[in-house]
Design a protein around this motif. Sequence first.
Motif, PDB file in Angstrom:
ATOM      1  N   PRO A   1       1.180  -1.193   0.016  1.00  0.00           N
ATOM      2  CA  PRO A   1       0.146   0.141  -0.417  1.00  0.00           C
ATOM      3  C   PRO A   1       0.769   1.432  -0.091  1.00  0.00           C
ATOM      4  O   PRO A   1       0.636   2.518  -0.999  1.00  0.00           O
ATOM      5  CB  PRO A   1      -0.763   0.143   1.493  1.00  0.00           C
ATOM      6  CG  PRO A   1      -0.145  -1.020   1.976  1.00  0.00           C
ATOM      7  CD  PRO A   1       0.938  -1.870   1.039  1.00  0.00           C
ATOM      8  N   LEU A   2       2.512   1.271   0.609  1.00  0.00           N
ATOM      9  CA  LEU A   2       2.883   2.105   0.562  1.00  0.00           C
ATOM     10  C   LEU A   2       3.824   2.535  -0.649  1.00  0.00           C
ATOM     11  O   LEU A   2       3.287   4.027  -0.894  1.00  0.00           O
ATOM     12  CB  LEU A   2       4.211   2.182   1.989  1.00  0.00           C
ATOM     13  CG  LEU A   2       3.313   2.277   3.225  1.00  0.00           C
ATOM     14  CD1 LEU A   2       4.880   2.007   4.202  1.00  0.00           C
ATOM     15  CD2 LEU A   2       3.005   3.725   3.599  1.00  0.00           C
ATOM     16  N   VAL A   3       3.737   1.307  -1.414  1.00  0.00           N
ATOM     17  CA  VAL A   3       4.117   1.816  -2.626  1.00  0.00           C
ATOM     18  C   VAL A   3       3.842   2.568  -3.415  1.00  0.00           C
ATOM     19  O   VAL A   3       3.329   3.502  -4.212  1.00  0.00           O
ATOM     20  CB  VAL A   3       5.067   0.715  -3.288  1.00  0.00           C
ATOM     21  CG1 VAL A   3       6.279   0.745  -4.323  1.00  0.00           C
ATOM     22  CG2 VAL A   3       6.246   0.200  -1.999  1.00  0.00           C
ATOM     23  N   LEU A   4       2.626   1.643  -3.622  1.00  0.00           N
ATOM     24  CA  LEU A   4       1.451   1.990  -4.589  1.00  0.00           C
ATOM     25  C   LEU A   4       0.821   3.034  -4.581  1.00  0.00           C
ATOM     26  O   LEU A   4       0.603   4.123  -5.404  1.00  0.00           O
ATOM     27  CB  LEU A   4      -0.168   1.113  -3.939  1.00  0.00           C
ATOM     28  CG  LEU A   4       0.071  -0.177  -5.143  1.00  0.00           C
ATOM     29  CD1 LEU A   4      -1.080  -1.072  -4.237  1.00  0.00           C
ATOM     30  CD2 LEU A   4       0.340   0.137  -6.438  1.00  0.00           C
ATOM     31  N   GLY A   5       0.021   3.785  -3.204  1.00  0.00           N
ATOM     32  CA  GLY A   5      -0.260   5.441  -2.900  1.00  0.00           C
ATOM     33  C   GLY A   5       1.092   6.249  -3.192  1.00  0.00           C
ATOM     34  O   GLY A   5       0.698   7.333  -4.260  1.00  0.00           O
ATOM     35  N   ALA A   6       2.035   5.548  -2.782  1.00  0.00           N
ATOM     36  CA  ALA A   6       3.886   6.815  -3.661  1.00  0.00           C
ATOM     37  C   ALA A   6       3.465   6.829  -5.129  1.00  0.00           C
ATOM     38  O   ALA A   6       3.525   7.696  -5.643  1.00  0.00           O
ATOM     39  CB  ALA A   6       4.388   6.361  -2.831  1.00  0.00           C
ATOM     40  N   LEU A   7       3.402   5.844  -5.842  1.00  0.00           N
ATOM     41  CA  LEU A   7       3.547   5.420  -7.534  1.00  0.00           C
ATOM     42  C   LEU A   7       2.372   6.719  -7.714  1.00  0.00           C
ATOM     43  O   LEU A   7       3.006   7.129  -9.048  1.00  0.00           O
ATOM     44  CB  LEU A   7       3.413   4.150  -8.326  1.00  0.00           C
ATOM     45  CG  LEU A   7       3.316   3.934  -8.892  1.00  0.00           C
ATOM     46  CD1 LEU A   7       4.798   4.653  -9.558  1.00  0.00           C
ATOM     47  CD2 LEU A   7       3.048   2.245  -9.912  1.00  0.00           C
ATOM     48  N   ASN A   8       0.834   5.971  -7.396  1.00  0.00           N
ATOM     49  CA  ASN A   8       0.195   6.966  -7.858  1.00  0.00           C
ATOM     50  C   ASN A   8       0.332   8.742  -7.329  1.00  0.00           C
ATOM     51  O   ASN A   8      -0.778   9.672  -8.104  1.00  0.00           O
ATOM     52  CB  ASN A   8      -1.581   6.467  -7.361  1.00  0.00           C
ATOM     53  CG  ASN A   8      -2.652   6.482  -7.568  1.00  0.00           C
ATOM     54  OD1 ASN A   8      -2.930   6.904  -9.241  1.00  0.00           O
ATOM     55  ND2 ASN A   8      -3.506   8.128  -7.029  1.00  0.00           N
ATOM     56  N   GLY A   9       0.971   9.270  -6.260  1.00  0.00           N
ATOM     57  CA  GLY A   9       1.022  10.076  -6.330  1.00  0.00           C
ATOM     58  C   GLY A   9       1.768  11.124  -6.752  1.00  0.00           C
ATOM     59  O   GLY A   9       2.182  12.426  -7.145  1.00  0.00           O
ATOM     60  N   GLY A  10       3.218  10.415  -7.274  1.00  0.00           N
ATOM     61  CA  GLY A  10       3.960  10.793  -8.868  1.00  0.00           C
ATOM     62  C   GLY A  10       5.248  10.661  -7.326  1.00  0.00           C
ATOM     63  O   GLY A  10       6.467  11.410  -8.504  1.00  0.00           O
ATOM     64  N   ALA A  11       5.631  10.050  -6.975  1.00  0.00           N
ATOM     65  CA  ALA A  11       6.700   9.699  -6.145  1.00  0.00           C
ATOM     66  C   ALA A  11       7.922   9.566  -7.357  1.00  0.00           C
ATOM     67  O   ALA A  11       7.546   8.401  -7.938  1.00  0.00           O
ATOM     68  CB  ALA A  11       6.668   8.892  -5.056  1.00  0.00           C
TER      69      ALA A  11
END
Length: 289
Positions: free
Chosen positions: A183-193
């Motif tokens: 979930p951390l990586v998915l959220g970060a990826l979706n947010g543009g990290a």
Amino acid sequence: MDIQKNIDSNKIEENLRRILYIENAAEHSLEWAMNYITFSPCKRVRPLLLIEANKIFGTPDEDSHLLSAALELIHTYSLVHDDLPCMDDDDLRRGVPTIHTIKDEAFAVLTGDALLTRAFGILSRYSKIDKLPAVLKLFADNAGYGGMIKGQVLDMEGEGKALTPDQINEINVYKTGCLLTLPLVLGALNGGANKIYLDEVAMLGRYIGIIFQLQDDILDIVGDTAALGKNTGSDERNGKSSIPLVLGLDAARAIMENTKEKAMRIVNFLPANRDFFSNFIDFLISRTK
């Protein structure tokens, strides 16, 4: 930390219900069972982590909630299968009877299968097409044979054996850690990290997974069944090794504190939303359910 307040403010339960609830499900049908276990009382830790990780890098959107819903389906199917007589043989999950005790084992297997495969349909609605291959690979790597399922196999193969702390940690990294890193990586990826932050967030997820599992194992020894919503003493009863059973409660708590220090170094590196993750880590260590 008031987890429910964070869930409410992010409208997590509302969006999961909007995306996942199956209307007009006949009692004891497959659709009823999917609703029953998905919407039984639970903490929604993984959807919450995904939304809050997204906030570090950008505003959560409909894609954030679709990813959360797909992730919750993966997590929930794994619980249904984990509770089966051929695995942990538990009769209580999320404070309610497990599906195989309501109907039968085959029905529970198929309910889990239905939850898992429904996640594909949810992900087909993800709109950031350029990121979809990376999203699918993250799900496959963390939930599949090289991730959560590998951990479950190692866990089963370790039953009745005196495992070393390193062997226990390997199980925990895969069985629990992968679905808390995801979930951390998915959220970060979706947010543009960018990649640097994605790598840091992935490591933070690993540390959170270690803390989560250690406290889970401690509560399996000293926790209350009614508060936890599942039976306590299952590790010892099933002949499974855990860090607090092998090294003792004090040593397990010391490892948690050491892991917290490592996690906080990453939290302090994040460009935003540091307070949430600092408070969340404290919540994991102090939780009673």
